[in-house]
Design a protein around this motif. Structure first.
Motif, mmCIF file in Angstrom:
data_model
loop_
_atom_site.group_PDB
_atom_site.id
_atom_site.type_symbol
_atom_site.label_atom_id
_atom_site.label_comp_id
_atom_site.label_asym_id
_atom_site.label_seq_id
_atom_site.Cartn_x
_atom_site.Cartn_y
_atom_site.Cartn_z
ATOM 1 N N LYS A 405 0.828 -1.198 0.000
ATOM 2 C CA LYS A 405 0.000 0.000 0.000
ATOM 3 C C LYS A 405 0.876 1.268 0.000
ATOM 4 N N ASN A 406 0.646 2.153 -0.962
ATOM 5 C CA ASN A 406 1.413 3.411 -1.084
ATOM 6 C C ASN A 406 2.921 3.163 -1.113
ATOM 7 N N ALA A 407 3.350 2.256 -1.965
ATOM 8 C CA ALA A 407 4.779 1.945 -2.066
ATOM 9 C C ALA A 407 5.550 3.205 -2.435
ATOM 10 N N GLY A 408 6.688 3.391 -1.787
ATOM 11 C CA GLY A 408 7.509 4.574 -2.044
ATOM 12 C C GLY A 408 7.120 5.778 -1.229
ATOM 13 N N ALA A 409 6.023 5.694 -0.463
ATOM 14 C CA ALA A 409 5.603 6.834 0.355
ATOM 15 C C ALA A 409 6.438 6.905 1.627
ATOM 16 N N GLU A 410 6.238 7.970 2.392
ATOM 17 C CA GLU A 410 6.948 8.142 3.655
ATOM 18 C C GLU A 410 6.088 7.622 4.795
ATOM 19 N N THR A 411 6.779 7.225 5.861
ATOM 20 C CA THR A 411 6.118 6.830 7.106
ATOM 21 C C THR A 411 6.931 7.390 8.245
ATOM 22 N N SER A 412 6.416 7.314 9.437
ATOM 23 C CA SER A 412 7.187 7.805 10.580
ATOM 24 C C SER A 412 8.205 6.757 10.989
ATOM 25 N N LEU A 413 9.247 7.213 11.650
ATOM 26 C CA LEU A 413 10.277 6.286 12.135
ATOM 27 C C LEU A 413 9.663 5.272 13.093
ATOM 28 N N GLU A 414 8.672 5.682 13.888
ATOM 29 C CA GLU A 414 8.013 4.770 14.840
ATOM 30 C C GLU A 414 7.298 3.649 14.100
ATOM 31 N N HIS A 415 6.555 3.970 13.008
ATOM 32 C CA HIS A 415 5.861 2.938 12.242
ATOM 33 C C HIS A 415 6.832 1.994 11.578
ATOM 34 N N ALA A 416 7.927 2.577 11.024
ATOM 35 C CA ALA A 416 8.917 1.737 10.353
ATOM 36 C C ALA A 416 9.493 0.709 11.328
ATOM 37 N N LEU A 417 9.717 1.106 12.572
ATOM 38 C CA LEU A 417 10.278 0.170 13.569
ATOM 39 C C LEU A 417 9.262 -0.896 13.975
ATOM 40 N N SER A 418 7.960 -0.548 13.961
ATOM 41 C CA SER A 418 6.940 -1.552 14.326
ATOM 42 C C SER A 418 6.890 -2.676 13.293
ATOM 43 N N TRP A 419 7.077 -2.376 11.994
ATOM 44 C CA TRP A 419 7.090 -3.429 10.976
ATOM 45 C C TRP A 419 8.334 -4.291 11.107
ATOM 46 N N VAL A 420 9.448 -3.692 11.580
ATOM 47 C CA VAL A 420 10.648 -4.493 11.838
ATOM 48 C C VAL A 420 10.354 -5.539 12.900
ATOM 49 N N ASP A 421 9.616 -5.153 13.895
ATOM 50 C CA ASP A 421 9.240 -6.078 14.967
ATOM 51 C C ASP A 421 8.454 -7.264 14.394
ATOM 52 N N SER A 422 7.502 -6.967 13.492
ATOM 53 C CA SER A 422 6.706 -8.044 12.883
ATOM 54 C C SER A 422 7.576 -8.945 12.022
ATOM 55 N N TYR A 423 8.499 -8.377 11.298
ATOM 56 C CA TYR A 423 9.356 -9.157 10.409
ATOM 57 C C TYR A 423 10.251 -10.094 11.217
ATOM 58 N N ILE A 424 10.804 -9.613 12.335
ATOM 59 C CA ILE A 424 11.679 -10.461 13.158
ATOM 60 C C ILE A 424 10.898 -11.630 13.744
ATOM 61 N N MET A 425 9.647 -11.403 14.099
ATOM 62 C CA MET A 425 8.832 -12.481 14.659
ATOM 63 C C MET A 425 8.670 -13.608 13.641
ATOM 64 N N ILE A 426 8.399 -13.259 12.363
ATOM 65 C CA ILE A 426 8.217 -14.293 11.327
ATOM 66 C C ILE A 426 9.525 -15.024 11.080
ATOM 67 N N GLN A 427 10.659 -14.274 10.953
ATOM 68 C CA GLN A 427 11.957 -14.898 10.686
ATOM 69 C C GLN A 427 12.395 -15.787 11.853
ATOM 70 N N SER A 428 12.039 -15.374 13.081
ATOM 71 C CA SER A 428 12.424 -16.172 14.247
ATOM 72 C C SER A 428 11.746 -17.538 14.209
ATOM 73 N N ALA A 429 10.477 -17.580 13.740
ATOM 74 C CA ALA A 429 9.783 -18.858 13.623
ATOM 75 C C ALA A 429 10.493 -19.770 12.624
ATOM 76 N N LYS A 430 11.046 -19.190 11.589
ATOM 77 C CA LYS A 430 11.756 -19.973 10.567
ATOM 78 C C LYS A 430 13.090 -20.479 11.100
ATOM 79 N N LEU A 431 13.831 -19.604 11.849
ATOM 80 C CA LEU A 431 15.172 -19.964 12.316
ATOM 81 C C LEU A 431 15.146 -20.751 13.619
ATOM 82 N N GLY A 432 13.996 -20.705 14.305
ATOM 83 C CA GLY A 432 13.888 -21.435 15.567
ATOM 84 C C GLY A 432 14.483 -20.705 16.737
ATOM 85 N N LYS A 433 14.926 -19.472 16.528
ATOM 86 C CA LYS A 433 15.525 -18.708 17.623
ATOM 87 C C LYS A 433 15.273 -17.231 17.363
#
Length: 598
Positions: A405-433
């Motif tokens: 959604k709205n690729a290339g648009a700006e977001t706040s630094l706070e929102h950008a960090l919240s998606w990092v949190d979601s991404y780490i959760m998915i990758q952690s399930a794959k890596l087991g740690k």
């Protein structure tokens, strides 16, 4: 805005310069040559005048010096002087008569003085009845054995008129009794008569100076003045010559008015020539440039019609016009045809683009289908009490929605960090740690706008490469602080690090990133978003970890824009608490890390 000039004005100006420059050069050369010639002529005239004046005065004075020498040795004069000294009756009257006779028979000899050693004197002038009171006003020069010359600074009344005198004096010697000095004999020569021997014309005059004092001049009021008082006219040129015979100095004063008048006449003539040249240049410019200007006007008219959208307009030139203009007209006509074809192509391309946009809008159905499918799987997992799978599916849906959604648009630094949190959760399930994620961002920095997906590629690299075969606790630090007018984002891990040659290769902007497509992607987007204002570089020590430094220029946040941006992000699950239990940095400072080189 730069002022535009027409070709008519440009050609006329160039023709005028072409006509005037040769005239000006000719005038300058002629003026320089004339001035040189005139000054040389004036110098030659002055020198000739001074030589003639010196020669004429010497000849005149030689005449009176010869008369003076005759009197000195004439027996009758010597006997009369002796009788006067012995007091013989009638001797003085006889002496006066003898001296007066010499004055009357020699032009210019206004008077004669016979001065005895006891300062008594006998005087005689051309007029017999004249009072001899003038004799007391005559300064008696110190005479030697040679003739002495001097001039008077003051006038005397002599022979019935006021006049200035030039004095010649010699000692009177009785050679019969062993060179006995009998007195001094002084000739009084009229200054007016002396000037007859000088050479000058109406544009010049000659001064005679005795030392620094004027003793002869055309203007009698100047006699007796110093040279600095007289020879100071800035419109005259002065030249001097010293007389070897008399010791007098001749000064020639030549007026420059004639020279100035000649220059004015020359300048007037040159002005007439320049005016005639300008008129000829104007006529030639008009007659020669008229065909070309008509062609240019035709081109300009055609261009104006084309600018208004009339692509049927064509330029036409006369048959006698040079071939270059014909080629320009033909080329312009061909260009108009080409532009018309291009416009048709653009119209066609625009129609095709609209069709593509419609296709893109239709393609948006696919992501919605994917979201709905994930939502169905999520509910199925909840029904089977697979809550971990449900959470993963929800996080994946949030990430997809955030990225698409709205690729290339700006977001706040706070929102950008919240998606990092979601991404780490998915990758952690794959890596087991799951790594320990620590975020250190001051509250005043969280609303700074940045572009999407600038941080995620480096988290992906850390999860994919840094922690491979890494034992112990995995740690990821994301920190931010202001550095000048830039936001400095630090992404650090305690993974295995990067080999030195590979690190140098990754820091080269133009290098092939190979499998590290995310780094190349971030570099390109930084270039597009911020041009040269953004910077990216990596630091790493093998066995200790890696640091990514990201410098992004900061604009002042717009409250309305940020609110709109937050709304577009949509509501999502509050997962910001996950993985953020680490320490928060104070005032945006990065934590100290006991890891050498990182």
């Amino acid at each position: 805005m730069k002022k535009e000039h027409s070709i008519h004005r440009g050609m006329l100006t160039r023709f005028l310069f072409a006509a005037l420059i040769p005239v000006l050069i000719f005038a300058m050369v002629m003026q320089w040559n004339n001035r040189k010639t005139q000054m040389q002529t004036a110098e030659n005239t002055i020198q000739r005048s001074l030589r003639n004046s010196d020669r004429g005065l010497d000849m005149m004075l030689d005449k009176y010096e010869a008369i003076l020498d005759e009197l000195r040795v004439e027996k009758e004069i010597l006997d009369s002087v002796k009788e006067v000294k012995t007091g013989t009756d009638g001797a003085k009257a006889s002496m006066e008569q003898l001296l007066r006779y010499n004055c009357q028979r020699n032009d210019g000899l206004e008077g004669i003085l016979l001065v005895f050693p006891d300062k008594s004197m006998i005087s005689a002038s051309m007029l017999s009845e004249e009072n001899a009171a003038w004799a007391k006003q005559i300064p008696i020069p110190e005479s030697g054995w040679e003739t002495t010359y001097c001039g008077m600074e003051d006038s005397v009344m002599l022979n019935g008129r006021e006049q200035y005198l030039i004095l010649l004096s010699e000692k009177l010697i009785d050679t019969q009794v062993g060179s006995q000095e009998l007195g001094t004999i002084v000739f009084l020569l009229g200054e007016d008569y002396i000037r007859q021997s000088l050479d000058f014309d109406e544009n010049s005059q000659v001064y005679i100076l005795n030392g620094e004092t004027v003793i002869s001049a055309e203007d009698k009021s100047e006699i007796g003045l110093s040279s600095s008082q007289v020879l100071n006219d800035k419109h005259c040129v002065y030249t001097k010559k010293e007389s070897n015979q008399t010791g007098f100095t001749f000064w020639n004063e030549r007026s420059l008015e004639t020279y100035y008048e000649q220059r004015r006449m020359e300048l007037c003539f040159l002005g007439i020539v320049a005016l005639a040249s300008v008129m000829v240049a104007v006529v030639l410019a008009y007659s020669l440039s008229k065909p070309y200007l008509n062609a240019v006007d035709s081109y300009m008219d055609t261009i104006s019609r084309v600018e208004k959208g009339d692509f049927s307009a064509r330029s036409y030139t006369e048959e006698k016009i040079p071939k270059e203009f014909t080629r320009i007209g033909r080329g312009f006509n061909e260009m108009v045809v080409h532009i018309e074809n291009l416009i048709e192509q653009v119209k066609q391309a625009s129609a095709e683009q609209r069709m593509a946009e419609l296709s893109a809008l239709e393609a948006q159905i696919d992501p919605h289908f994917l979201y709905n499918t994930l939502d169905a799987i999520n509910w199925k997992a909840i029904e089977n009490e697979q809550y971990e799978i449900s959470e993963m599916i929800g996080a994946l849906a949030d990430i997809l929605r955030y990225a698409v959604k709205n690729a290339g648009a700006e977001t706040s630094l706070e929102h950008a960090l919240s998606w990092v949190d979601s991404y780490i959760m998915i990758q952690s399930a794959k890596l087991g740690k799951k790594p320990d994620l620590r975020i250190q961002v001051a509250e005043e920095l969280k609303q700074i706008p940045i572009h999407k997906l600038l941080i995620q590629p480096f988290i992906e690299n850390a999860m994919k490469y840094a922690f491979t075969e890494k034992s112990g606790q995995w740690e990821i630090l994301i920190a931010a602080r202001m550095t000048g007018d830039q936001l400095h984002i630090l992404i650090e891990d305690n993974g295995k690090g990067i080999e030195e040659n590979r690190l140098r290769h990754l820091n080269e902007e133009e290098a092939d990133m190979g499998t590290h497509v995310g780094i190349a992607n971030v570099r390109k987007r930084l270039k597009l978003y911020y041009d040269e204002a953004a910077t990216l570089y990596l630091e790493s020590v093998q066995g200790s970890g890696t640091r990514v430094h990201l410098f992004i220029p900061v604009r002042k946040p717009d409250t309305k824009t940020d609110a709109k941006m937050d709304t577009k992000e949509g509501e999502h699950e509050d997962r910001s608490s996950r993985g953020r239990d680490g320490d928060q940095g104070r005032d945006g400072e990065y934590p100290a890390k006991d890891r050498s080189g990182v």
